[in-house]
Design an enzyme around this catalytic site. Structure first.
Site, PDB file in Angstrom:
ATOM      1  N   VAL A  97      35.320  42.317   4.208  1.00  0.00           N
ATOM      2  CA  VAL A  97      34.877  43.372   5.087  1.00  0.00           C
ATOM      3  C   VAL A  97      35.626  44.580   6.619  1.00  0.00           C
ATOM      4  CG1 VAL A  97      33.013  44.507   4.986  1.00  0.00           C
ATOM      5  CG2 VAL A  97      32.870  43.490   2.909  1.00  0.00           C
ATOM      6  N   LYS A 111      32.919  47.092  -0.608  1.00  0.00           N
ATOM      7  CA  LYS A 111      31.923  46.343   0.068  1.00  0.00           C
ATOM      8  C   LYS A 111      30.822  46.667   0.627  1.00  0.00           C
ATOM      9  CE  LYS A 111      37.357  46.967   2.446  1.00  0.00           C
ATOM     10  NZ  LYS A 111      37.741  48.109   2.962  1.00  0.00           N
TER      11      LYS A 111
END
Length: 429
Positions: free
Chosen positions: A133, A206
């Site tokens: 992420v 994410k």
């Protein structure tokens, strides 16, 4: 310092993997000093063994990733091949054979992170994934460790550089979506097939990871509401500017006010120019965290690319190697709250609705009545008319998404409403 090196196996040697290998080689002494032992690249699994890979000993190259992770002398497996399979099987096999894992695989973690966590715990190994992420931005470890004693209520951010570049160009130059996408592709910010980015799939994965960590509950990719940004127009940006806003594709993870559920969503939204996320330009990422004790925090930086992502991978390698030397493991899955994920209809926010309507008396009254009947309060209305046609822009107060959906459905049935030009949420106020 321990003299026997810790052995690292690399699965994948593309843009990120090759940069990881390069940094491991060029900064070997510094990494050894920081870890307390040298690290050694023990093998590199690839699909195309004949490709020239500068700086990597050809003797380390193999096409048999399974054999590499089963060797038994590997301390850390670095997975940067992406996708669900064979990555999932390779990772669980690595755990079974005594290796910890560093991964950048957001899709797998979002879809089946629970399986990976369980395998890591069963075999007493680490699972680290900072690079999954927001690239180089330190985000996962602060959420898992630095804020572990706090209560996080909201995580909102720009987590895809391609979409931010496109929207920034549309805003700053007045370009249309396709023109901005073409520029992003020419500069290497967008893939030949940009679907995963522009339709929000990448950001949704994410968001699932961030929500799970922030709220200590399992959130899968299927739990995340997703809208892409391909329908955003220059007219939307013009309306946003009139409101003192800009438009960003946001990943938003929230805890309900009563603490009994969470939501995770990805969609374009108008945000005030005064909000810190509004100033995030080009292909940069930024994530805004709201915690009970720490208050508001923002993490900002390059969210993709070989070097930035490799930086995050190397940070995880160092952490995992330190744990190994100390015969310890880092934090595993924290899903003790077991909070349900509420549907999008329960989300409460403001809305900007643009309608094409007939330019005649009584239209505004009809539209206002529909909003009132569905319990959606109007904040402002702006109307422009010419030659029997009119544009009506309505900005609401906060309302449930389900109520707004019902309102729009009813508006489409009015004879005086020619079409619903756009619907956009307003966030960050």
């Amino acid at each position: 310092m321990r003299t026997r090196p810790l052995k690292v196996a690399l699965l994948g040697c593309g843009v990120v993997g090759s940069e990881v290998a390069r940094i491991m080689t060029t900064h070997a002494d510094d990494l050894a000093a920081r870890i307390g032992a040298p690290i050694e690249l023990a093998g590199v699994a690839v699909r195309r063994p004949d490709k020239v890979r500068g700086g990597i000993d050809p003797a380390l190259i193999t096409t048999d990733a399974t054999a590499l992770v089963k060797r038994g002398d590997i301390d850390v497996v670095v997975e940067v091949i992406g996708g669900i399979e064979p990555a999932r099987t390779l990772i669980t096999t690595a755990f079974e054979h005594g290796a910890s894992v560093v991964s950048a695989n957001k899709a797998l973690l979002a879809q089946d992170g629970a399986t990976l966590y369980a395998a890591a715990e069963q075999h007493g190994q680490d699972l680290y994934y900072e690079a999954a992420v927001a690239g180089a931005i330190p985000l996962i470890r602060p959420l898992r460790e630095s804020l572990a004693g706090d209560k996080i209520n909201r995580v909102m951010g720009i987590v895809n550089g391609t979409t931010n570049f496109i929207l920034d160009k549309m805003d700053s130059t007045g370009a249309g979506y396709q023109e901005a996408l073409d520029e992003a592709t020419a500069l290497g910010y967008a893939e030949a097939d940009p679907t995963a980015d522009v339709e929000g799939f990448d950001a949704a994965a994410k968001a699932a990871i961030l929500a799970g960590i922030a709220f200590h509950t399992r959130v899968r990719l299927d739990d995340v509401y997703r809208e892409g940004m391909t329908e955003v127009t220059a007219a939307d940006f013009a309306s946003a500017r009139q409101m003192g806003c800009t438009i960003k594709l946001l990943a938003i993870c929230e805890r309900a006010a009563d603490g009994g559920s969470v939501t995770a969503r990805v969609h374009p939204a108008m945000i005030p120019l005064s909000h810190p996320l509004a100033s995030v330009r080009e292909a940069y990422n930024a994530v805004f965290v709201e915690a009970e004790a720490a208050g508001r925090l923002m993490f900002y930086g390059p969210g993709a690319g070989g070097s930035p992502t490799a930086s995050a991978v190397l940070g995880d390698i160092v952490a995992v190697c330190r744990n190994r030397l100390n015969e310890a493991t880092g934090p595993g899955e924290s899903a003790y709250t077991q909070l349900p994920v509420s549907p999008m209809g329960d989300v409460v926010t403001r809305y900007h609705i643009s309608l094409d309507v007939a330019d005649k008396p009584g239209v505004l009254a009809q539209v206002a009545t529909v909003f009132a009947e569905h319990g959606v309060s109007i904040d402002t209305v702006r109307q422009q008319g010419k030659d029997g046609e009119a544009s009506l822009v309505v900005v609401t107060h906060r309302a449930a998404d389900a109520a707004l959906s019902g309102t729009v459905e009813a508006l489409r049935k009015l004879d005086t409403v020619r079409g619903v030009a756009s619907i956009m949420r307003v966030e960050g106020e």
